[in-house]
Structure formats: structure tokens, C-alpha cells
Enzyme design. Structure first.
Site, mmCIF file in Angstrom:
data_model
loop_
_atom_site.group_PDB
_atom_site.id
_atom_site.type_symbol
_atom_site.label_atom_id
_atom_site.label_comp_id
_atom_site.label_asym_id
_atom_site.label_seq_id
_atom_site.Cartn_x
_atom_site.Cartn_y
_atom_site.Cartn_z
ATOM 1 N N GLY A 57 37.967 1.204 128.125
ATOM 2 C CA GLY A 57 38.546 0.629 126.829
ATOM 3 C C GLY A 57 39.466 0.039 126.720
ATOM 4 C CB THR A 105 36.505 -6.212 98.218
ATOM 5 O OG1 THR A 105 38.024 -5.283 96.935
ATOM 6 C CG2 THR A 105 36.066 -4.718 98.226
ATOM 7 N N GLY A 143 36.258 -2.906 126.288
ATOM 8 C CA GLY A 143 35.337 -3.153 127.356
ATOM 9 C C GLY A 143 35.137 -1.234 127.378
ATOM 10 C CB ALA A 144 32.711 0.644 129.572
ATOM 11 C CB SER A 186 34.674 -12.803 101.767
ATOM 12 O OG SER A 186 36.330 -11.963 102.999
ATOM 13 C CG ASN A 205 38.204 -12.793 113.259
ATOM 14 O OD1 ASN A 205 37.546 -12.208 113.490
ATOM 15 N ND2 ASN A 205 39.017 -12.844 114.051
ATOM 16 C CG ASP A 233 39.494 -8.803 96.357
ATOM 17 O OD1 ASP A 233 39.911 -6.929 96.794
ATOM 18 O OD2 ASP A 233 38.791 -8.110 95.151
ATOM 19 N N GLY A 278 35.398 -6.737 106.186
ATOM 20 C CA GLY A 278 34.965 -5.901 106.704
ATOM 21 C C GLY A 278 33.555 -5.975 106.864
ATOM 22 C CG ASP A 279 30.401 -4.149 103.878
ATOM 23 O OD1 ASP A 279 30.643 -3.362 104.851
ATOM 24 O OD2 ASP A 279 30.919 -3.880 103.068
#
Length: 156
Positions: free
Chosen positions: A81, A98, A78-79, A132, A126, A96, A101-102
Site C-alpha cells: 500500500g 475527455t 506496492g503490495a 491529449s 503522463n 478538455d 485516462g484512456d
């Protein structure tokens, strides 16, 4: 880039993933400043935990600020923190990481575009990242059906 973002602000949902490919301990101050400014202009920030800390990124009021933590899962901040909620990682065995995150970022955006609320979109992302990492290479994003099948399996 800033002019383009300003043009589209309020007209389209803007997403930002720093995707930093620079040693975290040696980020030039101008890069930090640009990344912070871009982060503040966007509606959704999808940052890695180490990127967030290295760049000094923080959530803004009204912003969806998601922190990707790899095998530790992800959380919404949240804003103020504070962590709003945490989504644990899946039990997939990584061979792997690699592109994980993308994969998370693109799966999150796809789920949001399908109308999933933030928490469900993060769960979906997730799972996508979890699947992946069981494959080699950066082009290992699972299909929408693979992710949905895993979600159904986990619900049962």
C-alpha cells in the site's frame, strides 16, 4: 470474462483499467466484487484514484499497480500500500480532459511493449495524457513521435 482471464493468466501480460462509468457513491456491491476480482487476476492495474477508493482496489504481490490522478500525475503503489514513486503531471494547459485516462492507459501499454521500464512507461503515459488534454474530444491521443519529441524537449 473471468474464464478468459484465467485461460490467459501466465501466458500473456494482462492489463486492467476499471474505467468505471457509474456514480462512485452508488456502486452496486456485485460490481465492486467483480472489479476487485478482475483487478486481483491481472498483472497490471491502471486505475483512477477515485475508482481505486470507491471499488476498494488494492495491489497484489508481484502486480504493477498504477494510480492515475489526473492533473496531479500518477504513482506506483506496492503490495504493502506504500507509494513506490510518483510521476508529476506535465505543464500542459487542459482544455478538455475527455479520454485522458484512456490515453494514459494505452500509452503506458505501448511504452511497456516497446521495452520501457515501469517508471519510464509512466512518464511516457503522463506526457501522452498531458498532450491529449490540449485537444478537444476523446480521440485526442498524440502520436508516439509527439510524445517522444516532448520527452526530448523536457530532457534538454
Amino acid at each position: 470474462m473471468f474464464e478468459v482471464v484465467k485461460k490467459w493468466k501466465g501466458r500473456a501480460r494482462l492489463y486492467f483499467d476499471p474505467n468505471l462509468r457509474h456514480p462512485l457513491h452508488a456502486i452496486p456491491s456485485n460490481i465492486k466484487n467483480y472489479m476487485q476480482k478482475m483487478s486481483q487476476l491481472c498483472d497490471v492495474v491502471l486505475t483512477g484514484e477515485s475508482e481505486m477508493n470507491a471499488l476498494g482496489l488494492s495491489p497484489q504481490a508481484g502486480q504493477t499497480f498504477i494510480v492515475k490522478c489526473g492533473k496531479k500525475g500518477s504513482f506506483l503503489m506496492g503490495a504493502d500500500g506504500e507509494v513506490r514513486f510518483y510521476i508529476p503531471s506535465t505543464s500542459h494547459v487542459a482544455i478538455d480532459a475527455t479520454g485522458a485516462g484512456d490515453t494514459f492507459a494505452s500509452a503506458y501499454i505501448a511504452a511497456e511493449m516497446k521495452g520501457y521500464p515501469v517508471k519510464e512507461a509512466m512518464e511516457f503515459a503522463n506526457i501522452a495524457a498531458g498532450i491529449s488534454v490540449t485537444k478537444f474530444g476523446a480521440r485526442s491521443m498524440p502520436t508516439f513521435e509527439e510524445i517522444e519529441n516532448y520527452r526530448k524537449k523536457m530532457a534538454n
